[in-house]
Design a protein around this motif. Structure first.
Motif, PDB file in Angstrom:
ATOM      1  N   CYS A   1       0.831  -1.211   0.000  1.00 46.48           N
ATOM      2  CA  CYS A   1       0.000   0.000   0.000  1.00 46.48           C
ATOM      3  C   CYS A   1       0.866   1.262   0.000  1.00 46.48           C
ATOM      4  N   LEU A   2       1.705   1.400   1.021  1.00 47.71           N
ATOM      5  CA  LEU A   2       2.570   2.563   1.132  1.00 47.71           C
ATOM      6  C   LEU A   2       3.985   2.287   0.647  1.00 47.71           C
ATOM      7  N   VAL A   3       4.445   1.055   0.842  1.00 45.78           N
ATOM      8  CA  VAL A   3       5.821   0.699   0.464  1.00 45.78           C
ATOM      9  C   VAL A   3       5.857  -0.691  -0.159  1.00 45.78           C
ATOM     10  N   SER A   4       6.968  -0.956  -0.822  1.00 47.44           N
ATOM     11  CA  SER A   4       7.262  -2.298  -1.308  1.00 47.44           C
ATOM     12  C   SER A   4       8.747  -2.530  -1.144  1.00 47.44           C
TER      13      SER A   4
ATOM     14  N   GLY B   1      10.781  -1.779   1.195  1.00 48.18           N
ATOM     15  CA  GLY B   1      11.528  -0.627   1.679  1.00 48.18           C
ATOM     16  C   GLY B   1      11.507   0.590   0.793  1.00 48.18           C
ATOM     17  N   ARG B   2      10.778   0.565  -0.297  1.00 46.65           N
ATOM     18  CA  ARG B   2      10.679   1.719  -1.193  1.00 46.65           C
ATOM     19  C   ARG B   2       9.245   2.238  -1.205  1.00 46.65           C
ATOM     20  N   ALA B   3       9.102   3.569  -1.135  1.00 43.77           N
ATOM     21  CA  ALA B   3       7.776   4.173  -1.082  1.00 43.77           C
ATOM     22  C   ALA B   3       7.187   4.313  -2.483  1.00 43.77           C
ATOM     23  N   TYR B   4       5.878   4.125  -2.581  1.00 47.67           N
ATOM     24  CA  TYR B   4       5.176   4.432  -3.823  1.00 47.67           C
ATOM     25  C   TYR B   4       5.097   5.951  -3.979  1.00 47.67           C
ATOM     26  N   THR B   5       4.980   6.407  -5.200  1.00 47.27           N
ATOM     27  CA  THR B   5       5.045   7.847  -5.477  1.00 47.27           C
ATOM     28  C   THR B   5       3.904   8.638  -4.842  1.00 47.27           C
ATOM     29  N   ASP B   6       2.774   7.990  -4.590  1.00 46.11           N
ATOM     30  CA  ASP B   6       1.639   8.708  -4.021  1.00 46.11           C
ATOM     31  C   ASP B   6       1.553   8.582  -2.501  1.00 46.11           C
ATOM     32  N   SER B   7       2.484   7.860  -1.893  1.00 46.26           N
ATOM     33  CA  SER B   7       2.372   7.566  -0.458  1.00 46.26           C
ATOM     34  C   SER B   7       2.560   8.802   0.413  1.00 46.26           C
ATOM     35  N   ALA B   8       3.593   9.585   0.149  1.00 40.24           N
ATOM     36  CA  ALA B   8       3.888  10.745   0.999  1.00 40.24           C
ATOM     37  C   ALA B   8       2.745  11.754   0.979  1.00 40.24           C
ATOM     38  N   SER B   9       2.205  12.036  -0.196  1.00 38.50           N
ATOM     39  CA  SER B   9       1.118  13.010  -0.286  1.00 38.50           C
ATOM     40  C   SER B   9      -0.149  12.480   0.388  1.00 38.50           C
ATOM     41  N   PHE B  10      -0.371  11.170   0.294  1.00 38.77           N
ATOM     42  CA  PHE B  10      -1.532  10.575   0.954  1.00 38.77           C
ATOM     43  C   PHE B  10      -1.404  10.697   2.466  1.00 38.77           C
ATOM     44  N   LEU B  11      -0.231  10.387   2.991  1.00 36.80           N
ATOM     45  CA  LEU B  11      -0.010  10.506   4.431  1.00 36.80           C
ATOM     46  C   LEU B  11      -0.195  11.947   4.893  1.00 36.80           C
TER      47      LEU B  11
ATOM     48  N   VAL C   1       1.476 -17.369  16.793  1.00 39.53           N
ATOM     49  CA  VAL C   1       2.032 -16.936  15.508  1.00 39.53           C
ATOM     50  C   VAL C   1       1.664 -15.470  15.323  1.00 39.53           C
ATOM     51  N   SER C   2       2.635 -14.655  14.926  1.00 40.66           N
ATOM     52  CA  SER C   2       2.376 -13.214  14.804  1.00 40.66           C
ATOM     53  C   SER C   2       1.338 -12.912  13.739  1.00 40.66           C
ATOM     54  N   ASN C   3       1.360 -13.653  12.647  1.00 36.64           N
ATOM     55  CA  ASN C   3       0.399 -13.451  11.553  1.00 36.64           C
ATOM     56  C   ASN C   3       0.445 -14.666  10.642  1.00 36.64           C
ATOM     57  N   THR C   4      -0.574 -14.797   9.825  1.00 36.53           N
ATOM     58  CA  THR C   4      -0.677 -15.989   8.977  1.00 36.53           C
ATOM     59  C   THR C   4      -0.502 -15.681   7.494  1.00 36.53           C
ATOM     60  N   ASP C   5      -0.118 -14.447   7.142  1.00 41.93           N
ATOM     61  CA  ASP C   5       0.143 -14.121   5.736  1.00 41.93           C
ATOM     62  C   ASP C   5       1.227 -15.043   5.187  1.00 41.93           C
ATOM     63  N   THR C   6       0.996 -15.637   4.032  1.00 38.88           N
ATOM     64  CA  THR C   6       2.035 -16.474   3.433  1.00 38.88           C
ATOM     65  C   THR C   6       3.053 -15.658   2.655  1.00 38.88           C
ATOM     66  N   ALA C   7       2.660 -14.449   2.185  1.00 43.49           N
ATOM     67  CA  ALA C   7       3.579 -13.626   1.396  1.00 43.49           C
ATOM     68  C   ALA C   7       3.108 -12.180   1.384  1.00 43.49           C
ATOM     69  N   HIS C   8       4.044 -11.266   1.086  1.00 48.85           N
ATOM     70  CA  HIS C   8       3.672  -9.891   0.764  1.00 48.85           C
ATOM     71  C   HIS C   8       4.285  -9.552  -0.591  1.00 48.85           C
ATOM     72  N   PRO C   9       3.735  -8.568  -1.313  1.00 46.90           N
ATOM     73  CA  PRO C   9       4.184  -8.316  -2.680  1.00 46.90           C
ATOM     74  C   PRO C   9       5.532  -7.617  -2.761  1.00 46.90           C
TER      75      PRO C   9
ATOM     76  N   ARG D   1      -2.597  -2.144  -6.799  1.00 55.37           N
ATOM     77  CA  ARG D   1      -1.554  -1.411  -7.526  1.00 55.37           C
ATOM     78  C   ARG D   1      -1.106  -2.203  -8.736  1.00 55.37           C
ATOM     79  N   THR D   2      -0.734  -1.472  -9.792  1.00 56.72           N
ATOM     80  CA  THR D   2      -0.267  -2.112 -11.021  1.00 56.72           C
ATOM     81  C   THR D   2       1.207  -1.864 -11.292  1.00 56.72           C
ATOM     82  N   GLY D   3       1.811  -0.887 -10.591  1.00 61.26           N
ATOM     83  CA  GLY D   3       3.216  -0.555 -10.831  1.00 61.26           C
ATOM     84  C   GLY D   3       4.051  -0.683  -9.590  1.00 61.26           C
ATOM     85  N   ALA D   4       5.375  -0.633  -9.769  1.00 70.57           N
ATOM     86  CA  ALA D   4       6.321  -0.724  -8.656  1.00 70.57           C
ATOM     87  C   ALA D   4       6.699   0.668  -8.172  1.00 70.57           C
ATOM     88  N   PRO D   5       7.207   0.788  -6.936  1.00 66.62           N
ATOM     89  CA  PRO D   5       7.695   2.080  -6.449  1.00 66.62           C
ATOM     90  C   PRO D   5       8.854   2.589  -7.295  1.00 66.62           C
ATOM     91  N   GLU D   6       9.036   3.887  -7.354  1.00 68.14           N
ATOM     92  CA  GLU D   6      10.179   4.442  -8.105  1.00 68.14           C
ATOM     93  C   GLU D   6      11.407   4.455  -7.223  1.00 68.14           C
TER      94      GLU D   6
END
Length: 250
Positions: free
Chosen positions: A33-36, A38-48, A160-168, A245-250
């Motif tokens: 949502c906000l990062v991938s 360790g890299r921020a998406y271009t719209d994250s800072a303005s959204f925050l 178990v802290s969480n059951t997510d098998t993966a993050h993008p 999301r369809t693209g990667a962070p810059e």
């Protein structure tokens, strides 16, 4: 999508202040949502910035503590104070410390989680623990996996802290999460029982509601995973924005 979205929910391809303009509290996932990675998406800072103090991070991250993560986010231009960050790993430790103060804990987690466990008064041990907690342990070798299985089979209460098998990842590729480690244990112990307060359990979101005094009907949850973020939104009765999301962070 009928099982994921109801009348007041939305699907979005990017973060926009308009998505949450009418909400008093914005609960937001982190990875995807906000990062991938360790890299921020271009719209994250303005959204925050547009959300201001309304925004709380509610993440299944079990590698960091809120203070550490807040500092890391600041380095990439994202400002979220530690007091508005709720993380599955850290909050599970806090929850267990309230339930079992001073317990003997076998912890399979990052050094940051080990430090937090000691601060909370746990006696970290691999010998006859009262509790076993599995977080996103990037050093979980076969030997350590065998140790988890042995301790759980020996009767220690398993969390178990969480059951997510993966993050993008950057290109949408799956990055192994705690749930992938849990799946390996389930293959070894077919009747494995465990407890978890990570998403989709409502615990983290309920904490945010309690600490802010905002009702669920005045809040929104923004996330990229309908199985965890969507489920926690339904559990506490908030509107849900599914971010695809369809693209990667810059």
């Amino acid at each position: 999508m009928a099982s994921v979205l109801t009348v007041n929910n939305q699907i979005a391809s990017q973060l926009s202040p308009d998505l949450v303009a009418q909400d008093r509290l914005v609960l937001c996932d982190l990875d995807g949502c906000l990062v991938s990675e360790g890299r921020a998406y271009t719209d994250s800072a303005s959204f925050l910035q547009s959300c201001g103090e309304r925004l709380w991070l509610v993440s299944n991250n079990s590698s960091h503590c809120a203070a550490d993560l807040s500092a890391r986010l600041a380095e990439i231009g994202l400002t979220v104070p530690a007091k508005r960050i709720l993380l599955a790993g850290e909050q599970t430790l806090a929850h267990l410390a309230r339930l079992h103060p001073g317990a003997r804990l076998a912890l399979f987690a990052s050094p940051a989680m080990e430090q937090e466990a000691r601060r909370l008064g746990f006696a970290l041990t691999g010998d006859r623990p009262d509790l076993v907690l599995l977080c996103r342990d990037t050093q979980l070798s076969l030997d350590r996996l065998n140790a988890v299985a042995s301790l759980v089979q020996g009767g220690a209460a398993f969390w178990v802290s969480n059951t997510d098998t993966a993050h993008p990842g950057h290109a949408g590729q799956p990055i192994a999460e705690t749930g992938a480690l849990l799946a390996a244990l389930r293959a070894m112990l077919t009747e494995l029982k465990f407890e978890s307060i990570g998403k989709p359990h409502p615990h983290l979101a309920a904490l945010a509601l309690s600490r802010t005094g905002v009702s669920a009907s005045e809040a929104v949850f923004v996330g990229d995973n309908p199985d965890t973020d969507g489920a926690i939104a339904r559990a506490i009765g908030t509107r849900f924005v599914l971010l695809r999301r369809t693209g990667a962070p810059e």
